[in-house]
Design a protein around this motif. Structure first.
Motif, short mmCIF file in Angstrom:
data_model
loop_
_atom_site.label_atom_id
_atom_site.label_comp_id
_atom_site.label_asym_id
_atom_site.label_seq_id
_atom_site.Cartn_x
_atom_site.Cartn_y
_atom_site.Cartn_z
N LYS A 357 0.81 -1.22 0.00
CA LYS A 357 0.00 0.00 0.00
C LYS A 357 0.84 1.27 0.00
CE LYS A 357 -3.50 -2.41 2.77
NZ LYS A 357 -4.20 -2.44 4.08
N GLY A 358 2.06 1.17 0.56
CA GLY A 358 2.83 2.40 0.74
C GLY A 358 4.24 2.33 0.19
N SER A 359 5.16 2.86 0.95
CA SER A 359 6.52 3.07 0.47
C SER A 359 7.44 1.90 0.79
CB SER A 359 7.08 4.34 1.12
OG SER A 359 7.11 4.18 2.54
N ILE A 360 8.60 1.93 0.12
CA ILE A 360 9.70 1.01 0.40
C ILE A 360 10.85 1.84 0.94
CG2 ILE A 360 11.33 -0.65 -0.59
CD1 ILE A 360 9.23 -1.20 -2.77
N VAL A 361 11.36 1.45 2.10
CA VAL A 361 12.38 2.25 2.78
C VAL A 361 13.61 1.40 3.06
CG1 VAL A 361 12.94 3.58 4.86
CG2 VAL A 361 10.64 3.74 3.85
N PHE A 362 14.78 1.93 2.68
CA PHE A 362 16.06 1.36 3.09
C PHE A 362 16.53 2.18 4.29
CE2 PHE A 362 15.76 -0.90 -0.71
CZ PHE A 362 16.84 -1.74 -0.92
N GLU A 363 16.78 1.49 5.39
CA GLU A 363 17.11 2.16 6.64
C GLU A 363 18.47 1.69 7.16
OE1 GLU A 363 15.11 1.37 10.70
OE2 GLU A 363 13.86 2.93 9.75
N GLY A 364 19.53 2.46 6.88
CA GLY A 364 20.88 2.14 7.35
C GLY A 364 21.37 0.78 6.90
N VAL A 365 21.14 0.43 5.63
CA VAL A 365 21.46 -0.91 5.13
C VAL A 365 22.95 -1.05 4.81
CG1 VAL A 365 21.14 -2.49 3.20
CG2 VAL A 365 19.16 -1.38 4.24
N THR A 366 23.55 -2.09 5.35
CA THR A 366 24.93 -2.47 5.06
C THR A 366 24.95 -3.93 4.64
OG1 THR A 366 25.89 -0.89 6.62
CG2 THR A 366 27.26 -2.76 5.99
N PHE A 367 25.63 -4.21 3.54
CA PHE A 367 25.68 -5.59 3.04
C PHE A 367 27.08 -5.89 2.53
CE2 PHE A 367 25.48 -8.71 -0.38
CZ PHE A 367 24.81 -9.75 0.26
N SER A 368 27.51 -7.13 2.76
CA SER A 368 28.82 -7.56 2.27
C SER A 368 28.75 -9.01 1.82
CB SER A 368 29.88 -7.41 3.36
OG SER A 368 29.57 -8.23 4.48
N TYR A 369 29.55 -9.35 0.80
CA TYR A 369 29.77 -10.73 0.39
C TYR A 369 31.02 -11.19 1.14
CZ TYR A 369 26.61 -10.00 -3.58
OH TYR A 369 25.51 -9.73 -4.37
N GLU A 370 30.82 -12.09 2.10
CA GLU A 370 31.91 -12.53 2.96
C GLU A 370 32.56 -11.30 3.58
OE1 GLU A 370 34.29 -15.11 0.50
OE2 GLU A 370 32.79 -16.71 0.57
N ASN A 371 33.82 -10.98 3.26
CA ASN A 371 34.48 -9.82 3.87
C ASN A 371 34.51 -8.61 2.95
OD1 ASN A 371 35.11 -11.28 6.24
ND2 ASN A 371 36.92 -12.17 5.25
N ASP A 372 33.87 -8.73 1.80
CA ASP A 372 33.88 -7.63 0.82
C ASP A 372 32.61 -6.78 1.00
OD1 ASP A 372 34.41 -6.01 -1.29
OD2 ASP A 372 33.92 -7.48 -2.85
N VAL A 402 18.98 -3.72 -5.27
CA VAL A 402 17.61 -4.14 -5.59
C VAL A 402 17.37 -5.61 -5.25
CG1 VAL A 402 17.29 -2.37 -7.35
CG2 VAL A 402 18.22 -4.60 -8.01
N ASP A 403 18.45 -6.42 -5.18
CA ASP A 403 18.31 -7.83 -4.80
C ASP A 403 17.88 -7.98 -3.35
OD1 ASP A 403 18.91 -8.87 -7.26
OD2 ASP A 403 21.01 -9.31 -6.80
N LEU A 404 18.06 -6.95 -2.55
CA LEU A 404 17.65 -7.01 -1.14
C LEU A 404 16.13 -6.88 -1.00
CD1 LEU A 404 20.39 -4.73 0.49
CD2 LEU A 404 20.32 -7.23 0.44
N ILE A 405 15.46 -6.31 -2.00
CA ILE A 405 14.01 -6.09 -1.90
C ILE A 405 13.24 -7.41 -1.94
CG2 ILE A 405 12.01 -4.94 -2.93
CD1 ILE A 405 13.99 -2.80 -3.99
N PRO A 406 13.53 -8.33 -2.88
CA PRO A 406 12.84 -9.64 -2.85
C PRO A 406 13.52 -10.64 -1.91
CG PRO A 406 14.17 -9.48 -4.82
CD PRO A 406 14.31 -8.16 -4.12
N ARG A 407 14.45 -10.16 -1.11
CA ARG A 407 15.20 -10.99 -0.16
C ARG A 407 15.98 -12.11 -0.83
NH1 ARG A 407 12.62 -13.20 5.09
NH2 ARG A 407 14.83 -13.42 5.57
N PHE A 408 16.63 -11.78 -1.95
CA PHE A 408 17.61 -12.72 -2.48
C PHE A 408 18.78 -12.81 -1.50
CE2 PHE A 408 16.19 -11.70 -7.08
CZ PHE A 408 15.13 -12.58 -6.95
N TYR A 409 19.02 -11.70 -0.81
CA TYR A 409 19.99 -11.63 0.27
C TYR A 409 19.36 -10.82 1.41
CZ TYR A 409 23.14 -12.54 -3.70
OH TYR A 409 23.72 -13.04 -4.83
N ASP A 410 19.91 -10.96 2.60
CA ASP A 410 19.51 -10.13 3.73
C ASP A 410 20.69 -9.26 4.14
OD1 ASP A 410 16.88 -10.87 4.08
OD2 ASP A 410 17.33 -12.49 5.48
#
Length: 600
Positions: A357-372, A402-410
């Motif tokens: 119904k509303g918005s999509i918000v990224f809130e302080g998102v940090t993501f890494s592949y292993e140590n990268d 954008v892969d974080l939106i369908p939860r391909f990754y967390d």
């Protein structure tokens, strides 16, 4: 031989224990008839050929003694006729039970193979994308084909011989003990002599099997890469180099296989030699007893027949150990897949996302592949109906975002929210049902055009499929195909051009009719005219939807509601095209001017 690990592999047979139990029962019957067949030697030699009574060195149990006396009382001719009928019936029943145990054990083996392959494939469908970034496609294919074949051999043939030959050893051992228990104890000194080389060679075979199966995985990976990349191989004239690479890996596989074959082939003559040598020793001892008249020649022949009949099962059991070790190596690799756990899973009690119904918000998102580290403290909001364009240099993390939106990754830190709720609180299936994706790498299947467009929406009507194709400007070229919408497009859509494949993929996303659209370089393979037409369609589709667009062609993103510029994993700038172009030293203006100048 240590069979503990082997029996642990038999848990695959648990769902089919009734069929398995039937197979084992029929093996028991067959082994029993083998023993009875050897037992026919005694009356045949003593009563029929020599014409003397059967004489045992020890007093038999009452029932056995009565049977011996009954046979001794028969005439030679009567016993001969009876033996003729008995032998015919005996081998008829033995043949029947052999067929039954072979059929049912083979059925168990095929059922187990079916279940393992289903289990591995189902597990692969559960795994998160992260798992596939760590595993080669050819390696996973090898698990479900080559490795399963070794388990099939172990269950279908190894188990048959394990039970059948073990039953034979037990029955013949009992027969040997009945005839002469002292010599029987002496005879069983043969067991450690045979078992020692079997165990030692078996351990080596297991190590070689691991190396062989890993090499087969390398071959499968090379095949997948070169078949999928056949255009590049041809374009760079690398055919000879790829053939040389394949020959090298194939030769390594050949060497490991021959080492395994050499050790497996060594076991049979080795066990046969020990058995024959020891049998010769027993022959001398028993022969002296016969000459002295301690027992009859028929009993002597029965003892030797039963003793030497035990050598063949031991030889077979040595081969079972070879199959066993190869299967255990494969079993470990199979369970490596089956025991893997996806990194992205539904939380306990996850809610269903019924409507966005509303918005999509990224809130302080940090993501890494292993140590990268790919994304660092990314925060922004996409309101319903907005077009969010994400730009930046290659490898900066646009697709990952954008892969974080369908939860391909967390994300490791921060949250992605839909309608104010952390998406990790929704079950994954319901979340993804609201998201349509068109990627730069167009993924199509070896199915009809209709099947590819309706993929993910079972039961879609013909009218809806055609409507989606028209909106993606794909209908006209589809109707020119040999069978129209029923045309099979080949592996990965190889029968279509790049632009045609892309429009099929866009039609697939349109048919899904999701409230959230992700277009990752969705128009990258379209010519200028097709891109213009599809862009007009996409402009109609975004009404009431939230759209994320990743694109290098910045001129096509000017109408985006918000443009996010990524640099170094962070949001360097965000705003409309006009707002970002107004920043004289801004990153977006620099990117835009560089691209415009390169086109002039």
């Amino acid at each position: 031989m240590i069979f503990g690990d082997y029996f642990s592999m038999l848990r695959f047979t648990k769902p089919h224990r009734k069929v398995f139990a039937l197979a084992v029962f029929f093996m028991l019957c067959t082994a029993l008839f083998d023993c009875v067949s050897i037992g026919m030697i005694l009356p045949m030699i003593d009563k029929i050929i020599i014409g003397k009574e059967m004489v045992f060195p020890y007093k038999l149990p009452a029932s056995a003694e009565a049977a011996v006396q009954y046979v001794n009382a028969m005439s030679r001719w009567t016993l001969l006729y009876i033996m003729g009928y008995v032998v015919a019936i005996l081998f008829l029943l033995k043949g029947l039970f052999t067929f039954l145990h072979t059929y049912f054990m083979s059925k168990v083996g095929q059922l187990v193979v079916r279940d393992i392959r289903n289990g591995i494939y189902a597990k692969l469908q559960e795994m998160s994308l992260e798992y596939f970034t760590r595993k080669r496609g050819g390696e996973l294919i090898s698990r479900i084909t080559n490795d399963v074949r070794f388990v099939e051999n172990a269950v279908s043939y190894g188990v048959t011989d394990l039970f059948y030959q073990s039953f034979q050893v037990i029955f013949f051992a009992v027969m040997v003990f009945v005839v002469h228990w002292k010599l029987a104890f002496l005879s069983f000194a043969l067991v450690p002599l045979i078992s020692f080389p079997i165990v030692r060679v078996g351990r080596k075979i297991r190590k070689l099997s691991i190396q062989t199966q890993e090499k087969m995985a390398d071959i499968n990976s090379l095949l997948v890469e070169t078949i999928n990349g056949v255009r590049i191989v041809r374009a760079f004239s690398m055919e000879e180099a790829e053939v040389s690479k394949f020959k090298a890996q194939n030769h390594d596989f050949f060497k490991f296989t021959m080492k395994t074959i050499k050790r497996t082939a060594l076991l049979a003559p080795l066990t046969e030699f020990f058995g024959a040598a020891f049998g010769g020793f027993i022959l001398v001892i028993v022969g002296r007893r016969v000459i002295s008249g301690e027992f009859s020649f028929g009993v002597f022949a029965l003892f030797l027949g039963a003793l030497f009949s035990m050598i063949r099962p031991f030889k077979k059991l040595s081969q079972v150990n070879s199959i066993n070790q190869q299967a255990l190596a494969a079993n470990d690799r199979i369970y490596e897949v089956l025991n893997s756990q996806p990194s992205v899973v539904d939380k306990k009690g996850a809610a269903s996302l019924d409507k966005v119904k509303g918005s999509i918000v990224f809130e302080g998102v940090t993501f890494s592949y292993e140590n990268d580290i790919i994304l660092k403290d990314v925060s922004f909001e996409a309101r319903q109906g907005e077009i969010i364009a994400i730009v930046g240099p290659s490898g900066v993390g646009k697709s990952t975002m954008v892969d974080l939106i369908p939860r391909f990754y967390d994300p490791q830190k921060g949250r992605v929210l839909i309608d104010g709720q952390d998406i990790r609180g929704f079950n994954i299936k319901s979340l993804r049902s609201h998201i349509g994706i068109v990627t730069q790498e167009t993924i199509l299947f070896n199915d009809s055009v209709r099947g590819n467009i309706s993929y993910g929406r079972k039961g879609a009507s013909e009218e809806d499929i055609i409507k989606a194709a028209k909106e993606a400007f794909a209908h006209d070229f589809i109707m020119k195909l040999p069978q129209g919408y029923d045309t099979f497009i080949g592996d990965r859509g190889v029968k279509l051009s790049g632009g045609e494949r892309q429009r099929i993929a866009i039609a697939r996303a349109i048919l899904k009719n999701p409230p959230i659209l992700i277009l990752d370089e969705a128009t990258s393979q379209l010519d200028a005219e097709s891109e213009r037409l599809v862009q007009e369609t996409l402009n109609k589709l975004i009404k009431g939807r939230t759209v994320f667009i990743i694109g290098h062609r910045l001129s096509s993103l000017r109408n985006a509601t918000k443009i996010i510029v990524l640099a170094g994993g962070r949001i360097a700038e965000q705003g409309t095209h006009e707002e970002l172009m107004a920043k004289v030293l801004g990153s977006y203006r620099k990117l835009y001017e560089t691209q415009v100048l390169s086109l002039t």
